[in-house]
Write a protein that holds these residues in place. Structure first.
Motif, PDB file in Angstrom:
ATOM      1  N   PRO A  78     -19.583  12.075 -28.403  1.00  0.00           N
ATOM      2  CA  PRO A  78     -20.042  13.456 -28.661  1.00  0.00           C
ATOM      3  C   PRO A  78     -18.894  14.470 -28.596  1.00  0.00           C
ATOM      4  O   PRO A  78     -18.841  15.403 -29.389  1.00  0.00           O
ATOM      5  CB  PRO A  78     -21.066  13.715 -27.555  1.00  0.00           C
ATOM      6  CG  PRO A  78     -21.447  12.380 -27.033  1.00  0.00           C
ATOM      7  CD  PRO A  78     -20.233  11.539 -27.189  1.00  0.00           C
ATOM      8  N   THR A 113     -19.247  19.497 -24.936  1.00  0.00           N
ATOM      9  CA  THR A 113     -20.581  19.559 -25.555  1.00  0.00           C
ATOM     10  C   THR A 113     -21.434  20.674 -24.953  1.00  0.00           C
ATOM     11  O   THR A 113     -22.530  20.450 -24.442  1.00  0.00           O
ATOM     12  CB  THR A 113     -21.294  18.208 -25.407  1.00  0.00           C
ATOM     13  OG1 THR A 113     -21.176  17.785 -24.023  1.00  0.00           O
ATOM     14  CG2 THR A 113     -20.666  17.157 -26.290  1.00  0.00           C
ATOM     15  N   SER A 162     -24.852  15.000 -30.364  1.00  0.00           N
ATOM     16  CA  SER A 162     -24.852  13.805 -29.506  1.00  0.00           C
ATOM     17  C   SER A 162     -25.790  12.735 -30.039  1.00  0.00           C
ATOM     18  O   SER A 162     -25.473  11.536 -29.999  1.00  0.00           O
ATOM     19  CB  SER A 162     -25.253  14.179 -28.077  1.00  0.00           C
ATOM     20  OG  SER A 162     -24.363  15.122 -27.535  1.00  0.00           O
TER      21      SER A 162
END
Length: 560
Positions: A102, A148, A73
């Motif tokens: 991300p 993520t 990220s």
């Protein structure tokens, strides 16, 4: 040949779906950790946005390494920040790019799984294209591996480790140990990402050690392999500890460089005293049953009976059945020939496919079952040995239709419906807050979220210096507490440029009507399924079903 061509085309289609759905983007919200273990923290650090820092990233209780958030990220946010600063993209930083950038990187990384399956298929006697289609068509790959999560990185590192320990000589005649250095680096990186990685790494490392012992006749060469592994593991750990220490403590490189010679040793000692080893803090916290209970306690069989089935469906059941059959066969074999062998029949030294792959699947699952807190996403790394096992040539898939329907349902539920209104709601609020009217005439916004997952503040794209937006997360507050907060805000609702929005699922919409306030605007975002406040089946069958499967944005009426 025709079947292989169809499988190739199907895999390409599913790979395109994976990338396209990421960009669309997916509206489903799986778990707060997909935001609060990397993107939210990096948005605050790199883009200087208002965010909520989870307790794991506070200097008082550092339990997560900052290395992987920075590398994922952090890199993407630095990229869009640079593009905006260079005027290449005037509005690069917005709710869409904050969410998708991300995820896009993780989606690209997810193809490490596909590469690993293709590399490993022949070694583990599996049909490569059948395995690739099973992998790419699984909703676990389409949804979980494009998010993520630290679990996603854990799965990718597990895949790399399996590739490293499963290699052949060019002749293909026998197994050959690969780079001990890389295995040490991957194992240590996985441990710092999530200490539970050791549960996944155990069988590959034992298999690798068996290969070394089996193939090396020189004790010197044997020691050399293990020394390389240990040295590279220690060096990798040093890199992670150094990075985490600089991040979580007040000691910085600038301070060290500016320190004069006489105080340099003192500064280094200070750095040593403040050393941060995040995996040990993580283990110390999670080995305390009281702490785990705060996050939810589950029966020890939840992974076996519920989570494995929820993630992998019929493939999990078939693996259990095959496991019992092989265990029974192995025990009988031991009892019959135990006195005829010098050692135990090898399950780990020779790559005969099924027995070892089942150990790669069930041993981590058994270790993770020792902990009382058991969530489905903890098992997503196991998709790799499972698809390789399921794609063996002598294992005909008789359940193709069931597998397709199961993954369609999973993709719809977790990729679209589950908390699916919250991300579009934040997109909508970000556009409202940054609208031309709001920019020319500053206004104050109070956003009150109730009975939703924790909203990632970063998606509102509010700078830390801006004080005109207040976010209140009421979580699953009861009616009394919710009404008390709403009434308190309404009583202070005096300025003409103030706006109060209440965000609440349709299933608990009636709770707000009991608070004695009225609303001038209502926005319904569809779909939104809250499993904490599920819709009632009789209501779904009525004409009110859309409201029950929606998320409301209610603007408080100032004149009430």
């Amino acid at each position: 040949a025709g079947a292989a061509m169809v499988a190739r085309a199907l895999w390409a289609l599913l790979a395109a779906l994976r990338a396209g759905w990421c960009l669309l983007p997916q509206s489903g919200y799986l778990h707060p950790d997909e935001f609060f273990q990397a993107p939210e923290v990096m948005a605050g650090d790199i883009l200087n946005l208002q965010v909520y820092y989870p307790w794991e990233f506070l200097s008082s209780s550092p339990c997560r390494t900052v290395v992987f958030p920075l590398m994922t990220s952090g890199v993407m946010y630095w990229l869009i920040k640079s593009l905006q600063q260079l005027d290449i993209c005037s509005s690069c930083i917005n709710s869409y790019t904050l969410l998708v950038s991300p995820r896009l990187l993780f989606t690209i990384f997810s193809f490490i799984l596909d590469y690993s399956v293709y590399r490993l298929a022949s070694f583990w006697e599996a049909d490569p294209w059948k395995a690739l289609v099973l992998l790419a068509g699984s909703y676990v790959t389409l949804v979980f591996y494009t998010r993520t999560f630290t679990n996603t990185l854990e799965g990718l590192l597990f895949a790399l480790l399996m590739v490293l320990v499963s290699s052949r000589k060019s002749s293909g005649s026998s197994a050959e140990p690969t780079s001990s250095s890389l295995i040490g680096i991957v194992t240590t990186a996985g441990f710092f990402n999530r200490p539970t990685f050791l549960a996944f790494a155990l069988m590959p490392l034992l298999y690798w050690a068996g290969l070394i012992v089996d193939s090396q006749k020189s004790i010197k060469t044997l020691i050399n392999h293990f020394l390389k592994f240990i040295l590279c593991a220690c060096f990798t750990a040093f890199v992670f500890i150094t990075a985490d220490t600089f991040y979580f403590t007040s000691v910085s490189l600038d301070n060290l460089y500016s320190t004069n010679k006489s105080n340099l040793i003192e500064a280094i000692v200070q750095l040593h005293d403040k050393m941060v080893i995040t995996p040990f803090n993580f283990l110390s916290y999670n080995l305390n049953p009281h702490n785990l209970a705060l996050h939810g306690s589950h029966p020890r069989v939840t992974h076996f009976t519920v989570n494995g089935l929820m993630l992998f469906g019929i493939l999990h059941i078939l693996a259990i059945v095959a496991g019992f059959k092989m265990l029974k066969k192995y025990i009988c074999h031991l009892m019959l020939v135990r006195w005829c062998y010098r050692g135990l029949p090898g399950l780990l030294v020779h790559p005969e496919g099924s027995p070892t792959l089942l150990l790669f699947y069930f041993v981590p699952l058994a270790f993770l079952s020792l902990f009382s807190h058991q969530e489905p996403r903890f098992l997503i790394p196991l998709i790799l040995p499972l698809v390789l096992f399921s794609a063996s040539p002598n294992r005909a898939l008789k359940w193709k239709l069931l597998i397709v329907l199961f993954n369609l349902l999973g993709a719809l539920l977790f990729g679209c419906l589950h908390q699916g209104g919250l991300i579009p709601c934040l997109f909508h609020l970000e556009q409202l807050i940054h609208s031309p009217a709001s920019s020319s005439h500053p206004q104050h916004y109070t956003l009150l979220f109730a009975h939703t997952y924790m909203p990632p503040r970063s998606l509102l794209n509010i700078k830390k210096t801006d004080a005109h937006v207040e976010v209140i997360d009421m979580a699953g507050a009861g009616e009394e507490a919710l009404c008390q907060t709403v009434e308190q805000r309404a009583s202070n609702f005096t300025c003409s440029d103030c706006h109060i929005f209440i965000i609440i699922p349709g299933t608990v919409r009636d709770t707000i009507t009991k608070c004695g306030v009225s609303f001038k605007n209502e926005t319904l975002i569809f779909p939104h399924l809250s499993m904490e406040d599920p819709p009632q089946i009789p209501v779904l069958s009525s004409g009110n079903w859309r409201s029950q499967l929606g998320l409301y944005i209610l603007e408080l009426n100032r004149d009430h």
